[in-house]
Every structure is written in C-alpha cells, then in structure tokens.
Design an enzyme around this catalytic site. Structure first.
Site, PDB file in Angstrom:
ATOM      1  N   HIS A 121      -2.067   7.838  10.840  1.00 48.19           N
ATOM      2  CA  HIS A 121      -0.623   7.825  11.016  1.00 48.19           C
ATOM      3  C   HIS A 121      -0.048   8.257   9.667  1.00 48.19           C
ATOM      4  CE1 HIS A 121      -1.036   3.506   9.832  1.00 48.19           C
ATOM      5  NE2 HIS A 121      -0.008   3.787   9.184  1.00 48.19           N
ATOM      6  N   HIS A 135       0.867  -1.181   0.000  1.00 54.01           N
ATOM      7  CA  HIS A 135      -0.117   0.091  -0.098  1.00 54.01           C
ATOM      8  C   HIS A 135       0.881   1.314   0.073  1.00 54.01           C
ATOM      9  CE1 HIS A 135       0.855  -0.367   4.267  1.00 54.01           C
ATOM     10  NE2 HIS A 135       0.030   0.657   4.742  1.00 54.01           N
TER      11      HIS A 135
END
Length: 314
Positions: free
Chosen positions: A221, A206
């Site tokens: 995050h 990803h």
C-alpha cells in the site's frame, strides 16, 4: 534530534492502468493537487501530484502502464554532498543492483537522482533537490488549513509498505548504509526469523515497512497522512459515498498505533489514509511483535488476520 542524511520519503511512482480515472481518484477522492503532466521516456503519460501541506513540487507520480504496482520510491536527502556520499556507499555495499544516475529534469523541478534496486527487488532513488513551490497555506501567518480542499484532503504522502523475499538484505541496506532506524519488528520461529520491519529516517513510527513474502518488487500500500481519527472516519464516509472499493477499516493498528482505513484505486493499488502513531527517537527500544499476535498487531480492534489484506498486492 538533528535529522540529517535521508530526510523523508520524497516521492512514490505508481503504475495505473488508465490515467484519467486514476487522476480523478487521487485528486477528487483522496484530495491531492495536480501539479504537472509530462511523458516518460518510454512514451507513457505521467501526472505529478502533492498533498496540500507539502512544500516541494510533487510527491506522487501516476504513470499509465499495462500493469499496476509501484515503479519506484524516492528519498530526499539533506544535500548534494550527502547524495554523492550515499550513492557511493550504496555502490560499495554489495547489497544493491541496477545502479545509475537519472539526469536532472527527468522529474519536473527536480535535480539528479541516484537509482538502485534493493534486495527485495524494489527500485529506490535518492535525490537532493526539488523546487519548493510551497504549501497551500503559505508560510507567513498561515491558517491551520486552506479553503477549497477536496475529498479526504491528506497533508502529505506518508509511507509505503512493500513485499519482498530478501528482507534481511534490504534491512541491512536501509539500516547499515542509509542510516534508518528500526522502530518495530515482527518475528516468527521463536524470534529467530524476522518477517516484518518498520523503518524510520525521521522521528515517525515508520517511513517505510517491508514484509517478508516469496515475491519480489510488490506493493502492499501507499499511505497518506491525515490529522486525526475524525478525519479517518470522514475518509471512510467518502469511500462509501463515492462507491470506492473498501479493503478494511476504519480501525486501529497495534503496530505503530496508527488509525487507518484501506481502500483501492481504480487500478487495484491499495491506498491507506493514516493518522496517529507515536514519536520515534533512535534510543527508543524496538517494539517486537510475535507472529502468534499478528492479528492484534495489524488490526487491534478485532484482533484477527484478514486473508485478503495479507494476500492482495500489486
């Protein structure tokens, strides 16, 4: 696979409450390199940073502000022609708002950027040019790593995980317009409701992830890339040694298979250092996680959901 179009995450701009403690955290504890300082258009001070193995001038921006969180995330595209095409495609899609051009030089050593707001409320940018200042090892007969590294010493900025409400619209924009692929998804209601997507523009597990939440424009995050599990364990030691606020880990994800530890910067923004994962190609079947197995998907070792991990964001 010839990677074209959107190449990679190019930068993330993080809002911090006090600049100097944030710089100390990102330079001394995480181990990024300071590249430049300037003042944003609104008068707030900024610092530009990068990982030791990144070739472009910078990948992380810290901006002093009254509220922590993420200002925007930038994506490097392969050419000026692609920048023009994708900006037109975004405008024609009906899925973005707040569209406009940022002039060259607003970021140091960087060309013009096309800025837009996606359905989850996050601000994204596309750009084609940033000056190559080189990595710390150089490109002729290089050593595997440079001397003098600090802290956790990540190679690069890797990805962000973002929270927002209109997951469907954002997923459509990233896949149908920007050309990202879906590597993994999280579903609920017997598979009828998609609650998480993990998207790649390269061959990583990803490059960005989105989780459906009843909020807009929230940062879960910012992640930085380490080489291996041993470096993740060392990062956990550094967190303890320097009394950094630990969130969770070190542990492993089921989703993406990554090895991880999470912690907070002095302004409350969640950081991650990450290693592992798998190689993704567009013909790879999508991995599906059901909501009843989400504990295992997020934290493979203890297989339990953590309320703080899910509910704390900036």
């Amino acid at each position: 696979m010839a990677i074209t179009g959107v190449l990679r995450p190019g930068h993330v701009s993080i809002r911090v409450l006090e600049l100097e403690p944030a710089v100390k955290h990102y330079v001394d504890t995480i181990g990024l390199q300071e590249m430049a300082r300037d003042t944003a258009a609104d008068g707030s001070p900024r610092v530009f940073l990068k990982g030791w193995d990144e070739s472009d001038h910078h990948s992380v921006v810290l901006r002093e502000a009254d509220e922590s969180g993420m200002d925007y995330m930038g994506w490097k595209v392969d050419s000026e022609a692609t920048l023009e095409k994708l900006s037109a495609d975004v405008q024609a899609s009906g899925l973005a708002t707040g569209m406009g051009w940022i002039e060259a030089g607003e970021h140091p050593k960087t060309g013009k950027r096309f800025r837009f707001t996606i359905p989850t409320g996050h601000v994204m940018e596309l750009y084609a040019h940033r000056e190559v200042t080189g990595c710390a090892t150089g490109y002729e007969n290089p050593d595997p790593w440079p001397d003098g590294l600090k802290g956790m010493a990540p190679r690069s900025f890797d990805h962000c995980l973002l929270y927002g409400d209109d997951l469907d619209g954002t997923y459509q924009l990233f896949t149908d317009v920007l050309g990202f692929g879906l590597s993994e998804k999280v579903v609920a209601d017997g598979g009828k409701l998609m609650i998480g997507v993990f998207l790649s523009c390269s061959n990583k597990a990803h490059d960005v992830a989105f989780i459906r939440q009843p909020v807009k424009n929230k940062l879960h995050h910012v992640s930085f890339l380490l080489d291996n599990w041993g470096e993740v364990l060392k990062a956990a030691d550094i967190i303890s040694k320097r009394r950094v606020s630990l969130d969770i880990g070190p542990t492993r994800h089921g989703i993406t298979r990554g090895e991880t530890v999470y912690f907070f910067d002095p302004s409350g923004n969640r950081n991650e250092v990450f290693a592992g994962g798998y190689t993704w190609y567009p013909d790879r079947p999508v991995i599906t996680w059901t909501d009843d197995q989400l504990g295992t998907g997020i934290f493979y070792h203890d297989r339990k959901l953590n309320d703080k991990f899910l509910s704390v964001f900036t």
